[in-house]
Scaffold this active site. Sequence first.
Site, short mmCIF file in Angstrom:
data_model
loop_
_atom_site.label_atom_id
_atom_site.label_comp_id
_atom_site.label_asym_id
_atom_site.label_seq_id
_atom_site.Cartn_x
_atom_site.Cartn_y
_atom_site.Cartn_z
N ASP A 188 0.84 -1.19 0.00
CA ASP A 188 0.00 0.00 0.00
C ASP A 188 0.87 1.24 0.00
O ASP A 188 0.52 2.25 -0.59
CB ASP A 188 -0.97 -0.05 1.18
CG ASP A 188 -2.02 -1.14 0.93
OD1 ASP A 188 -2.98 -0.85 0.21
OD2 ASP A 188 -1.83 -2.27 1.38
N ASN A 214 1.69 -2.95 4.17
CA ASN A 214 0.79 -3.84 3.42
C ASN A 214 -0.17 -4.48 4.41
O ASN A 214 -0.06 -4.26 5.63
CB ASN A 214 1.61 -4.91 2.69
CG ASN A 214 0.82 -5.60 1.59
OD1 ASN A 214 0.12 -4.96 0.82
ND2 ASN A 214 0.92 -6.92 1.52
#
Lengths: 291, 291
Positions: A197, A207
């Site tokens: 992310d 993440n």
Amino acid sequence: MDKGQFRKALKTLTEDHLHGAGELTRMALQFAADSALHAECKDVDTLKALLASRALELSGCRASMAPLANLLRNWQQGVAAMQTEKLEDARWQAAELAMTLIQQSRNAMREAASHARQHIGESKTIITHSLSSTVLEVFHQLKESAVRAIITESRPLYLGHRLAKRLSEWAVPTTIITEGQMGLFVRQADLVLVGADSLMADGSVVNNAGTYLLALAAHDQGTPFYVCCESFKWRSAEMADPELEQMSPAELGIPDYEHVTGANIYFDRTPAWLVTGWITEHGVSQGSVRD
Amino acid sequence: MDKGQFRKALKTLTEDHLHGAGELTRMALQFAADSALHAECKDVDTLKALLASRALELSGCRASMAPLANLLRNWQQGVAAMQTEKLEDARWQAAELAMTLIQQSRNAMREAASHARQHIGESKTIITHSLSSTVLEVFHQLKESAVRAIITESRPLYLGHRLAKRLSEWAVPTTIITEGQMGLFVRQADLVLVGADSLMADGSVVNNAGTYLLALAAHDQGTPFYVCCESFKWRSAEMADPELEQMSPAELGIPDYEHVTGANIYFDRTPAWLVTGWITEHGVSQGSVRD
């Protein structure tokens, strides 16, 4: 896209827990383009001011997702720099800019996946956690190359079931495990591959929660751990550390007991020393040699 | 307990995925006592032979659980050494022996928990994974000592919900997390406390899958990791490594996709270097100093 529609778009972005940062960023840019074309305003200056404010709101929706901030800032700077004084031209230019960024993001994702494909090669077993559009693209590109998958169910929303459905369509032999079994199965894989992310300036990876545990197990058992994502996901060193988003505990489906509460933090941070390599559209950067 | 009833008992033991090794061992000893009292046979020798064969079958039900093998072997040796020639006496002696072992196991569990309670002290936050009757007993003994709990939901059977229900009844403030969040929450705890299905001769711990991941995260973040269980759970060095039991993938509730299978291995093994201390009825053994 009027004010009410825009509020609704923000809500969609905030509450979507199924898609990763790449897809949500492209969705946000689509909302930005719609705003450029349809927002009510009387001249170029008010349009620019309105779009600047919407860009800020869109980019603030998801604190854990660097590409949202990065690409919306790029867009807003492009909009601010537009020279035209005709409102209709300004609308089209701003919308086109957003569509170009969407295309760049998609291309970067595909190129990152292509580098991953070349690096990974034939007949490999990949273990992954969560549902990343980039990792999905890697499997897509490797589907004729005897790739095999080990994937987690990815609670609480069972993102792994969605991933399994796609892999099934491509006839990729897939094993689904609970997150608890990651330590048992990481040794059976040739490598770990996850999306992100955000990538922090120090190389650490934000993440879905559980990624850090998978990385620890991979390190302990000597399985290489790769992150694959577009370079838009890097956060510059000046950006503050992201808050790790907490979602509704109701997603966990816990019975109602007094004194008991659920916690539902979506992301964790995997330190750079656990990462073997970062794969972006620019190629593969190897981390330090593993001990 | 005739042959049919005994088959049913074996099935119950084999298919019970909700209880830990301690409770299942006590259940098996109860079946052993019932067999002693009610199995059809004509004299002491045939009784002894029958009970030896049943002890072997009971102890083979659950490969991952050392106490089952240890206590059934103790029982069978006691039965073999019985001196009486009267069938009714033999039945009562064999049954009493099983009941004594059940009591010893319960006492050992409570004493181990008592050592844990003293070692842990007041106002501590304990993080645990899975559902251990010994860990439950520790919480029970600490419930007036401002203890707090962080527990995993423990997929696939959500054992954490059962644990939460008990902790709720004792008014212990409890946070439930997904297994994926263990790396985020281990730092918020003062210690990790887990039970065990087996302790290996080298000090490594066989427990529900995910324990190894929690231990890795605890080690990485400097949170002490304790195992608490009765000493019956030690496997001697001569015993072969246990097979890690694989249960039905149907428990995972995966949609039916072609090329996709589930894996459901219940146990993993946490190496001794990740263990700070082993707590049994004999007290606390500290592991090596943590790096």
